[in-house]
Design an enzyme around this catalytic site. Structure first.
Site: not given
Ligand code: NAD
Length: 483
Positions: A151, A249, A283, A459
């Site tokens: 994102n 995060e 997020c 962060e």
């Molecule tokens: P997700 O957790 O499914 O995926 C996030 C990333 O992690 C992707 O690039 C995915 O390929 C990777 N991933 C998945 N499984 C993994 C594993 N086993 N090991 C390492 N990497 C892995 O989340 P999503 O639905 O794609 O993204 C949205 C989520 O991310 C929401 O919950 C959002 O709130 C959160 N987010 C948090 C922040 C923050 O700073 N707190 C920022 C952006 C997004």
């Protein structure tokens, strides 16, 4: 010549070869494939770890003052290529192009800020009360595996790379499989800055190809992950056997409280801008709106007008104000959450479905739900999309309790003209960050972090470099104490 296809970087060498089949990267605005991303395998992880170990020996021996120069050069490279980043971000994840270049600028700021931290990285010497001296020296934790989502495909890896490099760590970055070209260009910026071999490497593709091998490796001493709480929990479990440091995060479900004394029209306009920014895929996006009874109608009218003015379409068009969602799975979830809220008594004021006038791509209409009951799933499950859930309150204490009633604690927002109320909200809202009369929570000079199930660690800001450091204490006594 701009980089047009994603690659992985191991050591100093860019590649696409793999035993695993590649994955198609889909343009969310058209639903059509853009190109393939090579999928790295455990063999690639093993090679990258060898380079990382040699890179760590070299990089950690370079004084912080000198490391800072490399970080500033990375920042310059990112700014130089901001247009290329903008196009890649818009095409791979669908953000409107006019809003993309700013991500390159804020990513560059992370490196500049952390360059300063690298220059100020020094220890302490204390006189021991038992005799002799206590020397306290910061040391980098070692090899870092950084996993970043789609994102903010440039800003979020930058928030990991900058403090890690400043601390003297080396990084194996796994960008999201949805945004691999952005990860490739970022790797090229690091390489162009002249970093020694193995200091920044980029592994691409499906997480299953690289994540388990990185999680198992004892040589990886730190994990930095941004993404969902679900995956964050999984990584915590996988990190336990080798006792890795973690920065997580994770998800958020930010409440927005509008007090009766707020500048209501201004608050509603700003709330609409931030709610639908990045198609709600932030997020810290405000997602549960608690409106005081006295101003609920006024707020809703202005908010609805703004939401209706959103122009959905091709992210590359300057007329577009909201692009597609990153994947179709996100839209399925939103439809389910909207249906559940309406079944439980909410009124659907706008949207609620895939955009009817877009026959391709992953477009979801800006959606406004009113009178959403607290037991609707959307009040506890993170929507991560362009859906605003509006509800009312009478008593501020009750609104705060309802705002705090989810597992999340990332961002919270409130609008009031009263300083006393502002300070109470800042204290009582259970979240890592609070915006009062604004939605600006991401600053390179301040911590970005969540509490409860929204994450672990920090962060951004002065404290972030400590996530990548250990502090070694040596008690030096030049004479053996007599017994
Ligand atoms: P997700 O957790 O499914 O995926 C996030 C990333 O992690 C992707 O690039 C995915 O390929 C990777 N991933 C998945 N499984 C993994 C594993 N086993 N090991 C390492 N990497 C892995 O989340 P999503 O639905 O794609 O993204 C949205 C989520 O991310 C929401 O919950 C959002 O709130 C959160 N987010 C948090 C922040 C923050 O700073 N707190 C920022 C952006 C997004």
């Amino acid at each position: 010549m701009p980089t047009l296809e994603p690659k992985y970087l191991i050591g100093d060498t860019w590649g696409t070869a793999s035993d695993l089949p590649p994955m198609a990267v889909i343009n969310p605005a058209t639903g059509e494939p853009l190109y393939d991303v090579p999928c790295c395998s455990p063999d690639h992880v093993a090679q990258a770890l060898q380079y990382a170990e040699a890179g760590f020996a070299e990089w950690s021996a370079i004084p912080g003052w000198q490391r800072a120069k490399y970080l500033r050069r990375i920042a310059e490279e990112i700014v130089e290529r901001r247009e290329e980043f903008g196009r890649a971000i818009a095409t791979e994840m669908g953000r409107v192009h006019t809003a993309c270049a700013g991500e390159a600028d804020s990513a560059a700021e992370q490196f500049v800020w952390m360059a300063g931290e690298a220059e100020r990285l020094f220890g302490q010497t204390l006189t021991s009360r038992f005799g002799g001296e206590l020397s306290i020296v910061p040391e980098p934790v070692g090899i870092v595996a950084a996993f970043s989502p789609w994102n903010f495909p440039l800003g979020l890896p930058a928030r990991k790379l900058a403090p890690a490099l400043a601390a003297g760590c080396v990084v194996i970055l796994r960008p999201s499989e949805q945004t691999p070209l952005v990860g490739t260009i970022l790797g090229e910026c690091c390489q162009a800055a002249g970093l020694p071999t193995g200091v920044v490497q980029v592994l691409q593709g499906h997480p299953d190809g690289v994540s388990p091998a990185l999680m198992e490796a004892d040589a990886v001493r730190k994990i930095s992950f941004t993404g969902s709480t679900r995956v964050g929990r999984l990584l915590m479990e996988q990190a336990a056997p080798t006792v890795k440091r973690m920065s997580l995060e994770l998800g958020g479900h930010a409440p927005l409280i509008i007090c009766p004394d707020a500048d209501v029209p201004a608050a509603a306009k700003l709330a609409a801008k931030f709610k639908f920014m990045n198609t709600g895929q932030i997020c810290g996006s405000p997602s549960r709106f608690f409106l005081h009874d006295d101003i609920a109608d006024e707020f809703t009218d202005v908010f609805m007008t703004e939401a209706k003015n959103i122009r959905i379409g091709d992210p590359m068009s300057p007329d577009t104000t909201m692009g597609p969602m990153a994947s179709p799975a996100q839209m399925d979830k939103l439809e389910r959450l909207v249906e559940d809220a309406v079944d439980k008594g909410a009124t659907l004021r706008l949207g609620g479905t895939r955009a009817p006038d877009q026959n391709k791509g992953f477009f979801f209409s800006p959606t406004v739900l009113e009178y959403v009951p607290d037991d609707a799933e959307i009040m506890s499950e993170e929507p991560f999309g362009p859906v605003a859930s509006l509800t009312t309150y009478t008593d501020l204490g009750d609104a705060i309790a309802r705002a705090n009633s989810t597992q999340y604690g990332l961002g919270s927002y409130a609008f009031t003209r009263s300083e006393t109320v502002a300070r109470r909200l800042s204290k009582e809202l259970q979240s890592g960050m609070v915006g009062i009369n604004n939605f600006l929570l991401s600053h390179c000079e301040a911590p970005f972090s969540g509490v409860k199930h929204s994450g672990v660690g920090i962060e951004g800001g002065q404290m972030a470099i400590k996530e990548y450091l250990t502090f070694k204490t040596t008690h030096i006594d030049l004479e053996v104490a007599s017994v």
